[in-house]
Structures are given as structure tokens and as C-alpha cells.
Design an enzyme around this catalytic site. Structure first.
Site, PDB file in Angstrom:
ATOM      1  N   ASP A   9       0.993  -1.325  -0.082  1.00  0.00           N
ATOM      2  CA  ASP A   9       0.177   0.166   0.137  1.00  0.00           C
ATOM      3  C   ASP A   9       0.993   1.308   0.012  1.00  0.00           C
ATOM      4  O   ASP A   9       2.085   1.149   0.433  1.00  0.00           O
ATOM      5  CB  ASP A   9      -0.846  -0.101   1.004  1.00  0.00           C
ATOM      6  N   LEU A  10       0.292   2.349  -0.290  1.00  0.00           N
ATOM      7  CA  LEU A  10       1.409   3.658  -0.442  1.00  0.00           C
ATOM      8  C   LEU A  10       1.086   4.394   0.782  1.00  0.00           C
ATOM      9  O   LEU A  10       2.051   4.780   1.678  1.00  0.00           O
ATOM     10  CB  LEU A  10       0.913   4.336  -1.635  1.00  0.00           C
ATOM     11  N   ASP A  11      -0.015   4.909   0.901  1.00  0.00           N
ATOM     12  CA  ASP A  11      -0.379   6.122   2.053  1.00  0.00           C
ATOM     13  C   ASP A  11      -0.398   5.387   3.373  1.00  0.00           C
ATOM     14  O   ASP A  11      -1.166   4.386   3.710  1.00  0.00           O
ATOM     15  CB  ASP A  11      -1.874   6.639   1.857  1.00  0.00           C
ATOM     16  N   THR A  17       1.508  10.176   3.924  1.00  0.00           N
ATOM     17  CA  THR A  17       0.406  10.913   3.269  1.00  0.00           C
ATOM     18  C   THR A  17      -0.853  10.536   4.005  1.00  0.00           C
ATOM     19  O   THR A  17      -1.676  11.306   3.778  1.00  0.00           O
ATOM     20  CB  THR A  17       0.238  10.310   1.823  1.00  0.00           C
ATOM     21  N   LYS A  45      -9.372   4.967   5.877  1.00  0.00           N
ATOM     22  CA  LYS A  45      -7.826   4.672   5.552  1.00  0.00           C
ATOM     23  C   LYS A  45      -8.300   3.521   4.576  1.00  0.00           C
ATOM     24  O   LYS A  45      -8.926   2.402   4.718  1.00  0.00           O
ATOM     25  CB  LYS A  45      -7.020   4.205   6.501  1.00  0.00           C
ATOM     26  N   SER A 116      -2.334   0.582  -4.431  1.00  0.00           N
ATOM     27  CA  SER A 116      -2.962   1.731  -3.695  1.00  0.00           C
ATOM     28  C   SER A 116      -4.029   2.326  -4.381  1.00  0.00           C
ATOM     29  O   SER A 116      -4.284   2.203  -5.564  1.00  0.00           O
ATOM     30  CB  SER A 116      -1.924   2.925  -3.820  1.00  0.00           C
ATOM     31  N   ALA A 117      -5.070   2.660  -3.497  1.00  0.00           N
ATOM     32  CA  ALA A 117      -6.586   3.089  -3.890  1.00  0.00           C
ATOM     33  C   ALA A 117      -6.461   4.584  -4.598  1.00  0.00           C
ATOM     34  O   ALA A 117      -7.287   5.146  -5.098  1.00  0.00           O
ATOM     35  CB  ALA A 117      -7.551   3.004  -2.805  1.00  0.00           C
ATOM     36  N   LYS A 147     -10.942  -1.557  -1.549  1.00  0.00           N
ATOM     37  CA  LYS A 147     -10.618  -2.314  -0.342  1.00  0.00           C
ATOM     38  C   LYS A 147     -11.665  -2.205   0.563  1.00  0.00           C
ATOM     39  O   LYS A 147     -12.511  -0.935   0.617  1.00  0.00           O
ATOM     40  CB  LYS A 147      -9.374  -1.885   0.404  1.00  0.00           C
ATOM     41  N   GLU A 171       0.222  -3.153   4.655  1.00  0.00           N
ATOM     42  CA  GLU A 171      -0.878  -2.332   4.577  1.00  0.00           C
ATOM     43  C   GLU A 171      -0.867  -1.443   6.299  1.00  0.00           C
ATOM     44  O   GLU A 171      -0.384  -2.064   7.289  1.00  0.00           O
ATOM     45  CB  GLU A 171      -2.277  -3.189   4.699  1.00  0.00           C
ATOM     46  N   ASP A 172      -1.426  -0.350   6.256  1.00  0.00           N
ATOM     47  CA  ASP A 172      -1.680   0.370   7.597  1.00  0.00           C
ATOM     48  C   ASP A 172      -3.146   0.526   7.716  1.00  0.00           C
ATOM     49  O   ASP A 172      -3.531   0.870   9.015  1.00  0.00           O
ATOM     50  CB  ASP A 172      -1.028   1.704   7.380  1.00  0.00           C
TER      51      ASP A 172
HETATM   52  C1  BG6 Z   1      -5.977   5.440  -0.175  1.00  0.00           C
HETATM   53  C2  BG6 Z   1      -5.910   6.246   1.203  1.00  0.00           C
HETATM   54  O1  BG6 Z   1      -4.715   4.810  -0.144  1.00  0.00           O
HETATM   55  O2  BG6 Z   1      -6.393   6.410  -1.211  1.00  0.00           O
HETATM   56  C3  BG6 Z   1      -7.102   6.796   1.486  1.00  0.00           C
HETATM   57  O3  BG6 Z   1      -5.727   5.532   2.203  1.00  0.00           O
HETATM   58  C4  BG6 Z   1      -7.490   7.885   0.034  1.00  0.00           C
HETATM   59  O4  BG6 Z   1      -7.140   7.889   2.508  1.00  0.00           O
HETATM   60  C5  BG6 Z   1      -7.532   6.932  -1.068  1.00  0.00           C
HETATM   61  O5  BG6 Z   1      -8.855   8.303   0.311  1.00  0.00           O
HETATM   62  C6  BG6 Z   1      -7.509   7.603  -2.376  1.00  0.00           C
HETATM   63  O6  BG6 Z   1      -6.622   8.544  -2.515  1.00  0.00           O
HETATM   64  P1  BG6 Z   1      -6.820   9.660  -3.785  1.00  0.00           P
HETATM   65  O7  BG6 Z   1      -5.402  10.366  -3.516  1.00  0.00           O
HETATM   66  O8  BG6 Z   1      -6.933   9.106  -5.138  1.00  0.00           O
HETATM   67  O9  BG6 Z   1      -7.718  10.759  -3.274  1.00  0.00           O
HETATM   68 MG    MG Z   2      -2.763   3.047   3.500  1.00  0.00          MG
END
Ligand code: BG6
Ligand code: MG
Length: 223
Positions: A9-11, A17, A45, A116-117, A147, A171-172
Site C-alpha cells: 500500500d502507499l499512503d 500521506t 484509510k 494503492s487506492a 478495499k 498495509e496500514d
Molecule cells: C488510499 C488512502 O490510499 O487512497 C485513502 O488510504 C484515500 O485515504 C484513497 O482516500 C484515495 O486517494 P486519492 O489520492 O485518489 O484521493
Molecule cells: Mg494506507
């Protein structure tokens, strides 16, 4: 079981972030008269931009007050604020231990991919100088489900041509851990032990500097 891929996962895993997402949503919420705390934020998240907005509006019982177009505008506003918080992002913002973990994975010939989403993910990886490590990056626009549905992790396994049972997911988020487990993968959680264990994580560390490949592989072997 041999491990052939590690899916990140990224964020909140590779960089901080998750804190910026929280700030940006919190400000939008305040403008709409909807207050929320860290506990509620945990449930955002890993959740897509539009689904996060919907959850916030439902919390404030305001989901019926806006048209679809207005909701798109609200999400756009949040994203512009969020992106403005990333202007100084660079390699200094990579969480401790992550670069070393990526180097170890390369050394061990384990595939590296991103699940990542976030639609901002490719831009953030680029700013961090980490794009070169990632063999495959899921495009969230190509997904039907968010997710905790396993689709995003299964998509990576399919793209890499590896078995889900040979993959590790990192993942977090509660939703992210649930997605990894539903995909039949080994789930490593980074964050609050109780929360992530309750979500089904196989191994949890409190912070990324504790992510050691040898330990993860050992835990996976004894699982
Ligand atoms: C996920 C985050 O990685 O991405 C969420 O944990 C976030 O908080 C989602 O809403 C979508 O991100 P973005 O950058 O497309 O708005
Ligand atoms: Mg995350």
C-alpha cells in the site's frame, strides 16, 4: 511457502500521506459542519476518494443534501488541498526502513508492486524517487471494487503471474488488511497492533523501521 511478490500500500506505509489525507478531509468536513476524530479516520484509510466523501457525509447525515455533481466538486476541492500539502515531497519523506526493505526485496528477486487506492500514487512514488522499484502499479480506475474487497491485490498477483498464496501484502489500514486476507495472502500490518490484528493481520509492527525482510519471511514460514 516461497514468497515471490511483496505488494505495498502507499499512503501510511511508504510515506506519511495518510496524515495529509486526514488533514484535507478534516478541513472539508469542518466546512460542511461535520466533525470527526482519529477513530473515524481509521475507517477512511484505504477507502477511495468518493467513498470516503460519502462516509463523511453519512456521518453528518448530509448525504442527501448534495447532487452527484456537487459531490464531485467537494472531492475535487479536498484533492486540491491534499495535493497542495505534497509540494515539498521528496526522498526525505520516505518512511524509515522502506528503502532498505525495497533493496532487500530486489536482492532476493522478489517482485515489488503497488496496490494503492490513490489516483495520486504514481505522482507520489515519482516524487519520492521510488518508481523504479515497482514492477506493477494498479490503476484504481480499472477496479470495480475498493478495499476491503480483494480485487486490487488479486489484480497484482494476476499481472505478475504469481500465486496469491506466495504474496505478502503490507498495509496500514483495516480495510487493506482485510483485502489482503480475502485475497489469500500473508498480511503485514504497520500501525496500531490491536486494530490491525483485529482486522486479521498475520504480523504487525508499530512502525516501518521495524519492517525487516528476514523477520517477515520467518513469520510467513511459521504461519
Ligand atoms: C488510499 C488512502 O490510499 O487512497 C485513502 O488510504 C484515500 O485515504 C484513497 O482516500 C484515495 O486517494 P486519492 O489520492 O485518489 O484521493
Ligand atoms: Mg494506507
Amino acid at each position: 511457502m516461497a514468497v515471490t511478490a511483496c505488494i505495498f500500500d502507499l499512503d501510511g506505509v511508504i510515506t506519511d500521506t495518510a496524515a495529509y489525507h486526514y488533514l484535507a478531509w478534516k478541513q472539508l468536513g469542518e466546512e460542511l459542519g461535520i466533525e470527526f476524530d482519529h477513530a473515524f479516520n481509521e475507517t477512511l484509510k484505504g477507502i477511495s476518494r468518493m467513498d470516503s466523501l460519502e462516509r463523511i457525509l453519512i456521518l453528518g447525515e448530509k448525504q442527501h443534501l448534495f447532487t452527484e455533481e456537487e459531490k464531485q466538486q467537494l472531492a475535487k476541492k479536498k484533492n486540491e488541498h491534499y495535493v497542495s500539502l505534497l509540494v515539498d515531497m521528496g526522498p526525505k519523506d520516505i518512511y524509515p526502513g522502506i528503502q532498505q526493505l525495497l533493496d532487500e526485496l530486489v536482492e532476493q528477486h522478489i517482485h515489488i508492486a503497488l496496490a494503492s487506492a490513490s489516483k495520486n500514487a504514481p505522482m507520489i512514488l515519482e516524487a519520492l524517487g521510488l518508481t523504479k522499484y515497482f514492477e506493477y502499479i494498479v490503476n484504481p480506475d480499472d477496479l470495480t471494487y475498493g478495499k476491503p474487497n480483494p480485487e486490487i491485490f488479486l489484480r497484482v498477483a494476476q499481472a505478475l503471474g504469481v500465486k496469491p498464496s506466495e504474496c505478502i501484502g503490507v498495509e496500514d489500514a483495516q480495510a487493506g488488511i482485510e483485502a489482503i486476507k480475502a485475497a489469500g495472502m500473508f498480511a503485514v500490518g504497520v500501525g496500531t497492533v490491536d486494530i490491525l490484528q483485529a482486522a486479521g493481520a498475520d504480523y504487525v509492527v508499530e512502525s516501518t523501521d521495524m519492517l525487516e525482510l528476514s523477520k517477515i519471511l520467518q513469520k510467513n514460514n511459521t504461519n
